[in-house]
Motif scaffolding. Structure first.
Motif, short mmCIF file in Angstrom:
data_model
loop_
_atom_site.label_atom_id
_atom_site.label_comp_id
_atom_site.label_asym_id
_atom_site.label_seq_id
_atom_site.Cartn_x
_atom_site.Cartn_y
_atom_site.Cartn_z
N TYR A 1 7.39 -3.65 -4.80
CA TYR A 1 8.45 -3.80 -4.92
C TYR A 1 8.27 -3.47 -6.43
N LEU A 2 7.41 -4.15 -7.51
CA LEU A 2 7.28 -3.70 -8.55
C LEU A 2 7.05 -2.53 -9.13
N PHE B 1 7.53 2.48 -11.74
CA PHE B 1 6.65 3.97 -11.55
C PHE B 1 7.62 4.77 -10.91
N SER B 2 8.60 4.59 -10.05
CA SER B 2 9.13 5.16 -9.54
C SER B 2 9.67 6.89 -9.76
N SER B 3 9.90 7.17 -9.34
CA SER B 3 10.34 8.94 -9.55
C SER B 3 11.74 9.38 -9.29
N SER B 4 12.04 8.69 -7.99
CA SER B 4 13.08 8.75 -7.19
C SER B 4 14.31 8.42 -7.65
N ALA C 1 0.77 -1.19 -0.26
CA ALA C 1 -0.21 0.12 0.37
C ALA C 1 0.83 0.71 0.14
N MET C 2 2.22 1.64 0.68
CA MET C 2 2.66 2.35 0.35
C MET C 2 3.12 2.55 -1.01
N ALA C 3 3.32 1.49 -1.67
CA ALA C 3 4.19 0.99 -2.71
C ALA C 3 3.41 2.52 -3.73
N ILE C 4 1.71 1.77 -3.44
CA ILE C 4 1.13 2.43 -4.54
C ILE C 4 0.49 4.22 -4.15
#
Length: 276
Positions: free
Chosen positions: A107-108, A113-116, A53-56
């Motif tokens: 994790y996927l 989608f991560s911009s970090s 949920a934190m990933a979302i």
């Protein structure tokens, strides 16, 4: 001592200790129930759901992920309770399916989608709680205080019912106690505790915060109430000690707290052998 006084002049350190004490207190309350009901691994399952949920929330760029993580984790707790009674998917299998799936999908999503610029650091902080406890905002502290008070109040109000369904659920149902309802209350409280504890020790180490104090207290005490009181005291002392050691030694907060809990468990185990 002068170093500690200097650090305590910073608000983020004060926030960390306030939240640390509250989370450790809440975590210890239902640890005894989970151990006795052979449901200790629910902490792992729900913590992995919370990670997903934190990933979302990170992908959606939510400013406060608590409003997404908390409902997701509560729903997962209810689903685990329901599927755990299904003859096709037993409790341990249901936890494994939900936890592994949530961890992998989370994790996927963070990878795709991560911009970090520091994805590995973000994941490490989420999994092991290395710095998150030291970056709490005032709003997050207030939310933690409110939820902690709610958890403690619910445990006190439903103490007798929780005691009944912990030791003999069938007898509790026979005398008119709605065991399924109170199991649901336990599941929801555990979900709230898991979400709160992620800021302290990270999603992979939450089970230690819930289970270790209960196991330590059970080495030397026998009655349900005395074990819970001892578990709460041990949990708070270990969390405060872990935070102090982490500040002075520069070690990761979550791992340090778990290491202190492990040390106390060993001490109580040895003491329990002499007290028998």
């Amino acid at each position: 001592m002068s170093t500690l006084i200097h650090y305590f002049s910073f608000s983020f350190v004060q926030y960390a200790f306030i939240v640390g004490v509250l989370i450790s207190l809440c975590s210890s309350l239902l640890g005894v129930t989970l151990v006795l009901k052979r449901f200790s691994f629910i902490g792992d399952g729900l913590s992995h759901v919370a990670f997903g949920a934190m990933a979302i929330a990170a992908v959606l760029n939510l400013s406060n992920n608590m409003y997404l993580v908390l409902p997701f984790t509560v729903i997962a707790a209810i689903l685990l309770l329901r599927t755990g009674k299904n003859t096709k998917i037993q409790g341990d299998a249901a936890i494994a399916v939900i936890s592994v799936s949530s961890l992998a999908l989370g994790y996927l999503l963070m990878n795709v989608f991560s911009s970090s610029a520091n994805l590995a650091g973000d994941v490490c902080s989420t999994l092991f709680g290395s710095t998150s406890i030291l970056t709490l905002t005032k709003a997050e502290v207030y939310l933690c205080v409110i939820l902690s008070i709610a958890v403690i109040a619910a445990f006190i109000v439903f103490y007798n019912k929780i005691f009944a369904v912990t030791f003999d659920e069938n007898f509790a149902q026979a005398v008119g106690t709605h065991a399924s309802l109170y199991n649901l209350v336990i599941a929801v409280i555990i979900a709230i505790i898991i979400v709160l504890a992620m800021n302290l020790v990270g999603s992979l180490l939450i089970s230690a915060l819930v289970i270790f104090p209960a196991l330590s207290a059970m080495r030397v005490l026998r009655s349900f109430k005395s074990v819970i009181i001892c578990s709460a005291a041990v949990s708070v002392v270990c969390s405060v000690s872990g935070l102090l050691i982490s500040i002075l030694a520069g070690t990761p907060v979550g791992s340090t707290i778990v290491a202190v809990n492990l040390f106390v468990f060993v001490v109580f185990s040895v003491a329990g052998k002499f007290l028998k």
